[in-house]
Design an enzyme around this catalytic site. Structure first.
Site, PDB file in Angstrom:
ATOM      1  CG  ASP A   1      -1.729   1.157   1.444  1.00 15.93           C
ATOM      2  OD1 ASP A   1      -2.233   1.695   0.447  1.00 15.93           O
ATOM      3  OD2 ASP A   1      -1.910   1.560   2.617  1.00 15.93           O
TER       4      ASP A   1
ATOM      5  CG  ASP B   1      -1.710   7.577   0.202  1.00 16.87           C
ATOM      6  OD1 ASP B   1      -0.793   8.415   0.133  1.00 16.87           O
ATOM      7  OD2 ASP B   1      -2.545   7.406  -0.707  1.00 16.87           O
TER       8      ASP B   1
ATOM      9  CG  ASP C   1      -2.387   2.824   6.298  1.00 15.62           C
ATOM     10  OD1 ASP C   1      -2.820   2.331   5.230  1.00 15.62           O
ATOM     11  OD2 ASP C   1      -2.584   4.004   6.632  1.00 15.62           O
TER      12      ASP C   1
HETATM   13 MG   LIG Z   1      -2.942   3.136   3.254  1.00 13.07          MG
END
Ligand SMILES: [Mg+2]
Length: 273
Positions: A31, A33, A221
């Site tokens: 991922d 961001d 995240d």
């Molecule tokens: Mg993310």
């Protein structure tokens, strides 16, 4: 293939390499961001961690729901952070385009990145109906007339493919309207629901599995998107606490295979120091 998500390792477990479950090079789906970058700033240690993965022979793919920007521009942004990404970026625009057939007429409500991928697929991008498929995503030039055109084309029988469902996306100055907001307008006007392509939905998982195979690691995240996406892929989910999820949020669902402070600590745990 071992069952994903069943081990209970945590970063810092002394003397155990979680890598023992597999000896061959492993694909990693990262991922962006909250894992590689925060806004326009790199996450500390992430660029070095990506380099360590690659020098260990692992394949690294970056998976983003950003359909707006062209791949070449998104790659340039990553390279400016010290993360070489040419040929390694998978976007929700590519996943959406994979649901369009070559030769079809596509009405595209979206940015230059989405238009580019639909054309690359071999479809013809039309400015008005009739069309075989409406492909929509984040469109910063959205107008009433474009919503009207999309809704009418869907009502006239076109399929509807949407890049991703995120109603907002984060910026340093707060959330901004995302692709899901565009979809909500078209859904309201057409009375239809789209097939959604991007994370955590199945089309992007199928698209990535075709490239990387049946076994791999997802680092993200957000359990609700990255964790669910890992489950859709059948890959192991590593939760990085460098983005939206913090240690105070633990435990989370789905349960990660591994939790680490950031990408660098997860890479160290999996590869060994
Ligand atoms: Mg993310």
């Amino acid at each position: 293939m071992g069952a994903a998500g069943t081990a209970a390792f945590a970063v810092g477990d002394a003397g155990t390499s979680v890598r023992r479950w597999h000896d061959a090079p492993m694909p990693w789906v990262l991922d962006l961001d909250g894992v590689v970058r925060l806004g326009t700033e790199p996450v500390p240690g992430a660029a070095d961690a990506v380099a360590r993965l690659r020098s260990a022979g692992e394949e690294v793919v970056f998976a983003t729901n950003n359909s707006f920007g062209r791949v070449v521009d998104q790659v340039a942004e990553l390279e400016a952070m010290g993360v070489p990404a040419a040929g390694s970026l998978v976007t929700s625009a590519q996943a959406a385009a994979s649901l369009v057939e070559p030769g079809e007429r596509a009405l595209v409500i979206g940015g230059p990145g989405l238009v580019e991928e639909v054309r690359r697929r071999g479809a013809s991008v039309v400015d008005a109906g009739p069309a075989d498929v409406v492909v929509s995503g984040l469109d910063r030039a959205l107008t009433y007339d474009r919503i009207r055109l999309a809704a009418r084309t869907i009502r006239d029988g076109a399929r509807w493919v949407q890049t991703n469902g995120d109603v907002t996306y984060p910026t340093p100055t707060g959330p901004e309207p995302g692709a899901g907001t565009v979809a909500a307008a078209i859904a309201a006007a057409s009375g239809a629901d789209p097939v959604v392509a991007g994370k955590p939905e199945a089309p992007m998982a199928v698209f990535i599995r075709q490239r990387l195979g049946d076994e791999g690691i997802v680092v993200g995240d957000r359990p609700d998107t990255d964790g669910r996406f890992a489950a859709a892929l059948g890959y192991r989910f590593c939760l990085a606490l460098s983005g939206i999820t913090t240690a105070a949020d633990l435990p989370v669902d789905p349960d990660p295979w591994l939790v680490g402070a950031d990408l660098a600590s997860i890479v160290t745990e999996v590869l060994g120091a």
